[in-house]
Design a protein around this motif. Structure first.
Motif, mmCIF file in Angstrom:
data_model
loop_
_atom_site.group_PDB
_atom_site.id
_atom_site.type_symbol
_atom_site.label_atom_id
_atom_site.label_comp_id
_atom_site.label_asym_id
_atom_site.label_seq_id
_atom_site.Cartn_x
_atom_site.Cartn_y
_atom_site.Cartn_z
ATOM 1 N N ASP A 1 0.846 -1.191 0.000
ATOM 2 C CA ASP A 1 0.000 0.000 0.000
ATOM 3 C C ASP A 1 0.884 1.244 0.000
ATOM 4 O O ASP A 1 2.102 1.159 0.154
ATOM 5 C CB ASP A 1 -0.895 0.014 1.244
ATOM 6 N N GLU A 2 0.262 2.395 -0.136
ATOM 7 C CA GLU A 2 0.989 3.646 -0.019
ATOM 8 C C GLU A 2 0.433 4.442 1.147
ATOM 9 O O GLU A 2 -0.719 4.250 1.554
ATOM 10 C CB GLU A 2 0.922 4.467 -1.310
ATOM 11 N N VAL A 3 1.275 5.297 1.693
ATOM 12 C CA VAL A 3 0.868 6.091 2.841
ATOM 13 C C VAL A 3 1.185 7.552 2.560
ATOM 14 O O VAL A 3 2.275 7.894 2.105
ATOM 15 C CB VAL A 3 1.567 5.606 4.131
ATOM 16 N N GLN A 4 0.190 8.403 2.810
ATOM 17 C CA GLN A 4 0.323 9.845 2.614
ATOM 18 C C GLN A 4 0.901 10.462 3.891
ATOM 19 O O GLN A 4 0.273 10.396 4.949
ATOM 20 C CB GLN A 4 -1.044 10.466 2.307
ATOM 21 N N VAL A 5 2.089 11.061 3.777
ATOM 22 C CA VAL A 5 2.801 11.548 4.955
ATOM 23 C C VAL A 5 3.016 13.065 4.858
ATOM 24 O O VAL A 5 3.554 13.560 3.860
ATOM 25 C CB VAL A 5 4.164 10.854 5.113
ATOM 26 N N ALA A 6 2.608 13.785 5.889
ATOM 27 C CA ALA A 6 2.915 15.209 6.016
ATOM 28 C C ALA A 6 4.201 15.312 6.828
ATOM 29 O O ALA A 6 4.277 14.795 7.947
ATOM 30 C CB ALA A 6 1.777 15.936 6.725
ATOM 31 N N VAL A 7 5.215 15.963 6.253
ATOM 32 C CA VAL A 7 6.555 15.958 6.847
ATOM 33 C C VAL A 7 7.035 17.384 7.090
ATOM 34 O O VAL A 7 7.027 18.207 6.168
ATOM 35 C CB VAL A 7 7.559 15.226 5.929
ATOM 36 N N ALA A 8 7.477 17.670 8.306
ATOM 37 C CA ALA A 8 8.073 18.966 8.601
ATOM 38 C C ALA A 8 9.248 19.208 7.665
ATOM 39 O O ALA A 8 10.046 18.303 7.388
ATOM 40 C CB ALA A 8 8.540 19.003 10.052
ATOM 41 N N ALA A 9 9.354 20.429 7.164
ATOM 42 C CA ALA A 9 10.327 20.745 6.123
ATOM 43 C C ALA A 9 11.759 20.420 6.511
ATOM 44 O O ALA A 9 12.568 20.016 5.670
ATOM 45 C CB ALA A 9 10.214 22.230 5.751
ATOM 46 N N ASN A 10 12.100 20.553 7.799
ATOM 47 C CA ASN A 10 13.471 20.283 8.213
ATOM 48 C C ASN A 10 13.868 18.825 8.018
ATOM 49 O O ASN A 10 15.051 18.508 7.945
ATOM 50 C CB ASN A 10 13.669 20.669 9.685
ATOM 51 N N PHE A 11 12.868 17.939 7.916
ATOM 52 C CA PHE A 11 13.139 16.503 7.819
ATOM 53 C C PHE A 11 13.098 15.993 6.381
ATOM 54 O O PHE A 11 13.084 14.799 6.140
ATOM 55 C CB PHE A 11 12.131 15.734 8.681
ATOM 56 N N ALA A 12 13.109 16.895 5.423
ATOM 57 C CA ALA A 12 13.004 16.491 4.018
ATOM 58 C C ALA A 12 14.163 15.590 3.602
ATOM 59 O O ALA A 12 13.954 14.565 2.934
ATOM 60 C CB ALA A 12 12.951 17.721 3.118
ATOM 61 N N GLY A 13 15.388 15.950 3.976
ATOM 62 C CA GLY A 13 16.549 15.160 3.586
ATOM 63 C C GLY A 13 16.489 13.729 4.084
ATOM 64 O O GLY A 13 16.597 12.774 3.285
ATOM 65 N N PRO A 14 16.311 13.509 5.392
ATOM 66 C CA PRO A 14 16.219 12.145 5.892
ATOM 67 C C PRO A 14 15.056 11.353 5.296
ATOM 68 O O PRO A 14 15.211 10.171 4.982
ATOM 69 C CB PRO A 14 16.031 12.343 7.402
ATOM 70 N N LEU A 15 13.905 12.005 5.146
ATOM 71 C CA LEU A 15 12.736 11.298 4.608
ATOM 72 C C LEU A 15 12.989 10.837 3.183
ATOM 73 O O LEU A 15 12.685 9.692 2.818
ATOM 74 C CB LEU A 15 11.504 12.200 4.682
ATOM 75 N N GLN A 16 13.555 11.707 2.371
ATOM 76 C CA GLN A 16 13.854 11.339 0.991
ATOM 77 C C GLN A 16 14.892 10.228 0.928
ATOM 78 O O GLN A 16 14.818 9.342 0.080
ATOM 79 C CB GLN A 16 14.327 12.574 0.219
ATOM 80 N N ALA A 17 15.835 10.263 1.868
ATOM 81 C CA ALA A 17 16.873 9.233 1.891
ATOM 82 C C ALA A 17 16.330 7.875 2.316
ATOM 83 O O ALA A 17 16.836 6.836 1.880
ATOM 84 C CB ALA A 17 18.008 9.662 2.819
ATOM 85 N N MET A 18 15.311 7.858 3.164
ATOM 86 C CA MET A 18 14.801 6.581 3.661
ATOM 87 C C MET A 18 13.635 6.023 2.842
ATOM 88 O O MET A 18 13.249 4.861 3.027
ATOM 89 C CB MET A 18 14.379 6.706 5.126
ATOM 90 N N ALA A 19 13.077 6.807 1.924
ATOM 91 C CA ALA A 19 11.881 6.367 1.195
ATOM 92 C C ALA A 19 12.119 5.073 0.421
ATOM 93 O O ALA A 19 11.297 4.149 0.462
ATOM 94 C CB ALA A 19 11.412 7.469 0.255
ATOM 95 N N GLU A 20 13.242 4.991 -0.287
ATOM 96 C CA GLU A 20 13.512 3.798 -1.084
ATOM 97 C C GLU A 20 13.772 2.585 -0.191
ATOM 98 O O GLU A 20 13.311 1.476 -0.476
ATOM 99 C CB GLU A 20 14.709 4.031 -2.004
ATOM 100 N N ASP A 21 14.504 2.815 0.921
ATOM 101 C CA ASP A 21 14.781 1.704 1.836
ATOM 102 C C ASP A 21 13.495 1.197 2.472
ATOM 103 O O ASP A 21 13.305 -0.012 2.640
ATOM 104 C CB ASP A 21 15.765 2.167 2.916
#
Length: 251
Positions: free
Chosen positions: A24-44
């Protein structure tokens, strides 16, 4: 032979359906400061669980308003602890799902090498016209920046030089573009694996502002989505923890 073939075929079809149901997919609202880590972990996260993240980045205060007005987010990664707690109290979240996923670090940064000294003394000089911060009314990192200026006794002296971005991302852009000589940003925006990407920075001592405790939780719209729970479980794990710390966050 034909019976065995059909039995095997039906088994493959059943497996395919189960796999499709699990992904499934999940819609996530992410604080802007966490953009780098979130993008890095999405594929993993996708490789590990089979689920897909669909992320939106912005200011915590703005996300709060959107969630209250029915935005389709299922998980919220805030830049503070107060906003998720408030959403939980207001019935907008799954009770018991809230936890601290990161402790933020504030940095004073300039895109110019050597411009910001190791003690932040540059703030006391007259060599800059603009100091960028995130909007303190909606962005916790902006609130922290104001607290730092107050504790240094510089808030009034620098009030005329402050340039506010709607989020920490925009504050970073002001500095990166040169429109502001320096600014308060999240350490995660300028550092990975313990190395500063460019420019010069002062890592603000934690004692100069209230702790930036960043909480996550499952929102009401995600209570029946297995991908939402899978993401929070992943976020609590060692793999995500190592990545989060590499961007300068505490845990």
């Amino acid at each position: 032979m034909r019976r065995r073939f059909l039995t095997a075929l039906f088994a493959l079809i059943a497996i395919g359906r189960l796999s499709g149901a699990a992904a499934d997919e999940v819609q996530v609202a992410v604080a802007a400061n966490f953009a780098g880590p979130l993008q890095a972990m999405a594929e993993d996260f996708r490789n590990t669980t089979g689920h897909r993240l669909v992320a939106s980045f912005g200011a915590t205060g703005q996300f709060y308003a959107q969630i209250r007005h029915g935005a389709p987010f299922e998980v919220f990664l805030a830049a503070d602890a107060a906003t998720p707690a408030r959403l939980e109290e207001e019935g907008e979240a799954l009770p018991g799902s809230r936890f601290t996923y990161a402790i933020g670090t504030l940095a004073l940064w300039s895109a110019r090498p050597g411009y910001v000294d190791a003690g932040g003394e540059v703030l006391k000089g007259q060599g800059f016209r603009h100091l960028a911060i995130a909007n303190p009314k909606t962005a916790p990192y902006g609130q922290a920046a104001i607290q730092v200026l107050e504790r240094l006794g510089l808030r009034e002296a620098l009030a005329g030089r402050l340039v506010e971005g709607q989020s920490i991302t925009q504050a970073h852009q002001f500095v990166a573009s040169g429109n502001a000589e320096l600014g308060f940003v999240a350490l995660s925006q300028i550092q990975q694996d313990g190395r500063l990407g460019s420019g010069s920075a002062w890592i603000v001592p934690a004692g100069l502002h209230e702790p930036i405790r960043q909480d996550a939780l499952i929102l009401a719209k995600g209570r029946d989505n297995p991908a939402a729970q899978a993401f929070l479980d992943y976020l609590k794990g060692e793999r995500a923890g190592r990545l989060i710390e590499s961007f300068g966050y505490g845990r």
